[in-house]
Design a protein around this motif. Structure first.
Motif, PDB file in Angstrom:
ATOM      1  N   ALA A  26      50.140  30.190  39.974  1.00  0.00           N
ATOM      2  CA  ALA A  26      50.483  31.528  39.174  1.00  0.00           C
ATOM      3  C   ALA A  26      49.326  31.998  38.386  1.00  0.00           C
ATOM      4  CB  ALA A  26      51.679  31.185  38.162  1.00  0.00           C
ATOM      5  N   LEU A  27      48.374  31.262  37.941  1.00  0.00           N
ATOM      6  CA  LEU A  27      47.226  31.445  37.240  1.00  0.00           C
ATOM      7  C   LEU A  27      46.293  32.158  38.230  1.00  0.00           C
ATOM      8  CD1 LEU A  27      47.053  31.126  34.066  1.00  0.00           C
ATOM      9  CD2 LEU A  27      45.477  28.956  34.852  1.00  0.00           C
ATOM     10  N   VAL A  28      45.979  31.704  39.424  1.00  0.00           N
ATOM     11  CA  VAL A  28      45.285  32.196  40.247  1.00  0.00           C
ATOM     12  C   VAL A  28      45.628  33.732  40.530  1.00  0.00           C
ATOM     13  CG1 VAL A  28      44.602  32.219  42.988  1.00  0.00           C
ATOM     14  CG2 VAL A  28      44.417  30.017  41.475  1.00  0.00           C
ATOM     15  N   ALA A  29      47.154  33.782  40.933  1.00  0.00           N
ATOM     16  CA  ALA A  29      47.445  35.281  41.109  1.00  0.00           C
ATOM     17  C   ALA A  29      47.391  36.181  39.950  1.00  0.00           C
ATOM     18  CB  ALA A  29      49.112  35.221  41.460  1.00  0.00           C
ATOM     19  N   LEU A  30      47.578  35.752  38.658  1.00  0.00           N
ATOM     20  CA  LEU A  30      47.207  36.647  37.762  1.00  0.00           C
ATOM     21  C   LEU A  30      45.825  37.140  37.718  1.00  0.00           C
ATOM     22  CD1 LEU A  30      48.556  37.569  35.269  1.00  0.00           C
ATOM     23  CD2 LEU A  30      47.748  35.863  33.822  1.00  0.00           C
ATOM     24  N   LEU A  31      44.922  36.008  37.830  1.00  0.00           N
ATOM     25  CA  LEU A  31      43.506  36.346  37.921  1.00  0.00           C
ATOM     26  C   LEU A  31      43.045  37.467  38.741  1.00  0.00           C
ATOM     27  CD1 LEU A  31      41.702  33.027  37.110  1.00  0.00           C
ATOM     28  CD2 LEU A  31      41.919  34.858  35.728  1.00  0.00           C
ATOM     29  N   LEU A  32      43.558  37.278  40.072  1.00  0.00           N
ATOM     30  CA  LEU A  32      43.432  37.995  41.082  1.00  0.00           C
ATOM     31  C   LEU A  32      44.101  39.444  40.858  1.00  0.00           C
ATOM     32  CD1 LEU A  32      42.432  37.649  44.182  1.00  0.00           C
ATOM     33  CD2 LEU A  32      44.666  37.893  44.763  1.00  0.00           C
ATOM     34  N   ALA A  33      45.219  39.651  40.554  1.00  0.00           N
ATOM     35  CA  ALA A  33      45.616  40.792  39.816  1.00  0.00           C
ATOM     36  C   ALA A  33      44.802  41.630  38.975  1.00  0.00           C
ATOM     37  CB  ALA A  33      47.169  40.570  39.116  1.00  0.00           C
ATOM     38  N   ILE A  34      44.215  40.778  38.009  1.00  0.00           N
ATOM     39  CA  ILE A  34      43.280  41.456  36.902  1.00  0.00           C
ATOM     40  C   ILE A  34      42.211  42.042  37.647  1.00  0.00           C
ATOM     41  CG2 ILE A  34      42.020  41.017  34.736  1.00  0.00           C
ATOM     42  CD1 ILE A  34      44.169  39.164  34.029  1.00  0.00           C
ATOM     43  N   SER A  35      41.598  41.212  38.608  1.00  0.00           N
ATOM     44  CA  SER A  35      40.245  41.596  39.272  1.00  0.00           C
ATOM     45  C   SER A  35      40.563  43.009  39.997  1.00  0.00           C
ATOM     46  CB  SER A  35      39.619  40.360  40.078  1.00  0.00           C
ATOM     47  OG  SER A  35      40.498  39.493  40.457  1.00  0.00           O
ATOM     48  N   LEU A  36      41.562  42.820  40.580  1.00  0.00           N
ATOM     49  CA  LEU A  36      42.012  43.850  41.596  1.00  0.00           C
ATOM     50  C   LEU A  36      42.167  45.204  40.736  1.00  0.00           C
ATOM     51  CD1 LEU A  36      44.086  42.877  44.605  1.00  0.00           C
ATOM     52  CD2 LEU A  36      42.028  44.164  44.321  1.00  0.00           C
ATOM     53  N   ILE A  37      42.872  45.170  39.597  1.00  0.00           N
ATOM     54  CA  ILE A  37      42.873  46.489  38.534  1.00  0.00           C
ATOM     55  C   ILE A  37      41.538  46.811  38.145  1.00  0.00           C
ATOM     56  CG2 ILE A  37      43.781  46.931  36.302  1.00  0.00           C
ATOM     57  CD1 ILE A  37      45.925  44.943  36.795  1.00  0.00           C
ATOM     58  N   VAL A  38      40.696  45.852  37.899  1.00  0.00           N
ATOM     59  CA  VAL A  38      39.238  46.487  37.608  1.00  0.00           C
ATOM     60  C   VAL A  38      38.614  47.130  38.935  1.00  0.00           C
ATOM     61  CG1 VAL A  38      37.007  45.497  37.011  1.00  0.00           C
ATOM     62  CG2 VAL A  38      39.162  44.523  35.827  1.00  0.00           C
ATOM     63  N   ALA A  39      38.847  46.341  39.961  1.00  0.00           N
ATOM     64  CA  ALA A  39      38.015  46.948  41.157  1.00  0.00           C
ATOM     65  C   ALA A  39      38.626  48.213  41.526  1.00  0.00           C
ATOM     66  CB  ALA A  39      38.480  45.876  42.164  1.00  0.00           C
ATOM     67  N   THR A  40      40.003  48.358  41.515  1.00  0.00           N
ATOM     68  CA  THR A  40      40.681  49.676  41.807  1.00  0.00           C
ATOM     69  C   THR A  40      40.038  50.864  41.071  1.00  0.00           C
ATOM     70  OG1 THR A  40      42.773  48.495  42.325  1.00  0.00           O
ATOM     71  CG2 THR A  40      42.900  50.929  42.293  1.00  0.00           C
ATOM     72  N   GLY A  41      39.841  50.389  39.799  1.00  0.00           N
ATOM     73  CA  GLY A  41      39.586  51.360  38.837  1.00  0.00           C
ATOM     74  C   GLY A  41      38.087  51.826  39.094  1.00  0.00           C
ATOM     75  N   ALA A  42      37.334  50.790  39.392  1.00  0.00           N
ATOM     76  CA  ALA A  42      35.758  51.031  39.927  1.00  0.00           C
ATOM     77  C   ALA A  42      35.596  52.058  41.041  1.00  0.00           C
ATOM     78  CB  ALA A  42      34.966  49.962  39.972  1.00  0.00           C
ATOM     79  N   VAL A  43      36.542  51.615  42.228  1.00  0.00           N
ATOM     80  CA  VAL A  43      36.439  52.530  43.405  1.00  0.00           C
ATOM     81  C   VAL A  43      36.831  53.612  43.055  1.00  0.00           C
ATOM     82  CG1 VAL A  43      37.437  52.618  45.620  1.00  0.00           C
ATOM     83  CG2 VAL A  43      36.672  50.498  44.818  1.00  0.00           C
ATOM     84  N   MET A  44      37.777  53.865  42.155  1.00  0.00           N
ATOM     85  CA  MET A  44      38.668  55.389  42.019  1.00  0.00           C
ATOM     86  C   MET A  44      37.344  56.217  41.202  1.00  0.00           C
ATOM     87  SD  MET A  44      41.156  55.657  43.689  1.00  0.00           S
ATOM     88  CE  MET A  44      41.102  54.582  44.768  1.00  0.00           C
TER      89      MET A  44
END
Ligand SMILES: Nc1ncnc2c1ncn2[C@@H]1O[C@H](COP(=O)(O)OP(=O)(O)O)[C@@H](O)[C@H]1O
Ligand SMILES: [Mg+2]
Lengths: 368, 247
Positions: A26-44
């Motif tokens: 679950a922790l891995v999933a959470l970390l992944l979710a957070i990094s994706l939020i950052v990545a999406t922001g960056a790409v946009m």
């Protein structure tokens, strides 16, 4: 030792298996979710920059960017849900409530996988966007210039009609011709031997010939023979002949597999009622065989639709040929993209239709 | 001259000689039961009589007319000789009614209305009128087998061949099929049936033929074959049947 062996068995029987601990997952999933939020922001943000350098400004575009940026927040929900469930599982385990622990643990895993799955899809999407805007939207410009697509659409649609006519004729003809060839190949007895032989040579030859070569030979060759009938045929008709010959061989192989899949007892039942060989084929064997082979027949049909784009080698102005002319005038491939989209558009409904037909037939077999 | 005469018939599959000079005579309105161990050639014999298999030697005559060998119109023969198989062999893509109508309309060229009326009559007779529009896989095994019999009857055959038609059925479904056969026997239908239902054979058979190694080893009225068999091999076969509790 038999002694220790049975002891081990006993021991295993007494201790129930504990549920897997889902906390780390679950922790891995959470970390992944957070990094994706950052990545999406960056790409946009990157997209916004590109839009700025190209002096493109629109409220709807900005709104869209913001919306996309917000989407991955959903992953936060699922990941934290997984985290909470895995905590609950740990607590339940401390209280020796094994059943509750299993339920929570399984929930935790499900939601963690859920997060991972959507994160993967999102990642692919982001990569696609990056590819699209790379080198100052080079990809986007080359393939997807909306004004060019709009300009050329009418011409290409008109030319696409040629493809449609060709594959409709060649489709119907090759479906019928393939059945004839398949039956010829399966004719029993000595007298039919020459027919079987010819049919076999025909399918062997046309299964191995690339369709582009057949189209070339027939499209150019037959008019060159000077025989008036062929000389006066339009190129489109010759293309239909070429595709029918090629795909007739494919269809014949599919039909043959279908005909051979009908159990001999069906032949025996039909013949024993006094039906002739032909009647048995017509009323008993072919109807059952065709039901089974609709999907592969349609696959061939779709394959043939795609091959109508090959007729440009003999100079038929089909959609692809038209698009190439436009593309070389514009120095841009957007017109070809239009053709690609058209092919996709006509194919998808056909696949769905066949799914439906097969399903309906199955249902009728069940309920009558 | 008998109604059906099978004379010295030899049937080979490759080198495997299945029928080895088999003789059999069947009179009109007789019910002849073929019994014998599995693989002794019962099905093969029936398929030869129906022209589904070619024979290598000997001949088969129906009504004095030779029905084997070159030049015989098998499609015509099969209008007179019906066969029902062990596994039901109904056409799965046709409704019950279509199954029955196919041959009368396509082979006998019967007008559709007439054929339909007749088919419905036959279905009524076996109590399956309400299943006319159903498809075979919606019927029980016993119902399918009765439809298969009726499908053969719709051609009004002179001779009906039945190949272990209850062997694939659940025990509780066997009787409904046997009841139909019993009725047909009483009406005077000429039948040859390969069967393991010894009780039934004893009850309806005019003649029982024990087949062994590709010939009719012993034949006679049921009482004789079942209770006073002359040959050792027949006795062995019957005692194995009795052990299995089938007699
Ligand atoms: N189509 C066939 N090809 C080759 N051998 C066959 C075929 N049909 C039956 N046989 C052989 O013929 C023999 C008799 O079979 P069958 O007539 O079905 O026996 P039964 O019905 O008495 O059990 C068997 O040995 C079987 O292997
Ligand atoms: Mg058999």
């Amino acid at each position: 030792m038999p002694e220790t062996g049975s002891n081990l068995k006993e021991a295993r029987r007494r201790t129930p298996t504990l549920p897997r601990d889902g906390f780390r997952f679950a922790l891995v999933a959470l970390l992944l979710a957070i990094s994706l939020i950052v990545a999406t922001g960056a790409v946009m943000w990157e997209v916004k920059q590109t839009m700025a350098t190209n002096l493109f400004q629109a409220l709807w575009a900005d709104c869209l960017l913001v919306l996309v940026t917000l989407v991955p927040l959903g992953l936060l929900l699922t990941a934290s849900h997984s985290l909470r469930q895995s905590r609950a599982a740990q607590l339940a385990l401390q209280k020796d409530n094994l059943i509750a622990a299993r339920v929570h643990s399984s929930e935790a895993h499900t939601w963690a996988w859920f997060t991972l799955g959507y994160a993967g899809a999102l990642l692919l999407f982001l990569l696609l966007v990056l590819f699209f805007i790379a080198n100052n939207v080079a990809v986007g410009r080359t393939f997807f210039q909306l004004p060019l697509i709009a300009d050329s659409f009418g011409l290409i649609l008109q030319a696409f009609w040629v493809n449609v006519v060709i594959f409709l004729f060649a489709g119907v003809f090759s479906l019928a011709w393939g059945l004839v060839v398949a039956i010829a190949k399966l004719l029993p007895g000595k007298p039919a031997q020459p027919i079987r032989f010819i049919a076999t040579i025909y399918t062997d030859a046309f299964l191995s010939l690339p369709s582009i070569i057949v189209i070339y030979l027939i499209g150019f060759g037959l008019p060159l023979t000077g025989i008036p009938f062929f000389r006066n045929l339009p190129l489109e008709a010759l293309a239909v002949v070429a595709l029918t010959l090629t795909y007739g061989a494919y269809m014949a192989e599919v039909y043959r597999a279908g005909l051979e899949s009908i159990h001999p007892s069906q032949w025996a039942a039909s013949r024993s009622l006094g039906l002739s060989y032909g009647q048995t084929l017509r009323f008993v064997v072919v109807p059952q065989a065709v039901r089974r082979i609709i999907p592969p027949l349609l696959n061939n049909f779709i394959g043939m639709q795609k091959d109508t784009a090959l007729v440009n080698v003999v100079g038929v102005i089909d959609a692809f040929n038209q698009a190439r002319i436009i593309a070389s005038n514009d120095f841009n491939l957007s017109a070809v993209t239009t053709v690609a989209l058209l092919f996709i558009l006509i194919t998808i409904p056909q696949t769905r239709l066949v799914d439906r037909l097969v399903e309906r037939d199955r249902a009728r077999f069940r309920q009558g | 001259m008998s109604f059906l005469e099978v004379k010295n018939v030899v049937k080979r599959f490759g080198t495997n000689e299945v029928l080895r000079g088999l003789n059999l005579a069947v009179e009109e309105h007789q019910v002849v039961c073929l019994i014998g161990p599995s693989g002794c050639g019962k099905s093969t014999l029936l398929r030869c009589v129906n022209g589904l298999e070619e024979i290598q030697e000997g001949e088969i005559r129906l009504h004095g007319d030779r029905i084997t060998g070159p030049g015989v119109d098998l499609n015509v023969l099969r209008r007179d000789v019906g066969i029902v198989f062990q596994s039901f062999n109904l056409f799965p893509h046709m409704s019950v009614l279509q199954n029955i109508l196919l041959a009368p309309i396509q082979v006998l060229r019967m007008p559709e209305a007439e054929a339909k009326a007749k088919a419905m009559g036959l279905l009524r007779r076996i109590g399956l009128e309400h299943k006319a529009q159903a498809y075979p896989d919606q019927l029980s095994g016993g119902q399918q087998q009765r439809v298969a019999i009726v499908r053969a009857l719709a051609m009004e055959p002179m001779l009906l061949l039945l190949d272990e038609i209850t062997s694939a059925l659940d025990p509780e479904l066997v009787s409904e099929v046997l009841n139909l056969l019993r009725e047909l026997a009483h009406e005077g239908m000429t039948m040859i049936l390969a069967t393991h239902e010894m009780g039934f054979a004893r009850e309806v058979a005019s003649k029982v033929c024990f087949m062994h190694q590709g010939v009719v080893h012993e034949e006679g009225p049921p009482e004789q074959i079942f209770f006073n068999p002359q040959h050792e091999r027949t006795q062995q076969f019957l005692s194995s049947i009795i052990e299995a509790g089938r007699l």
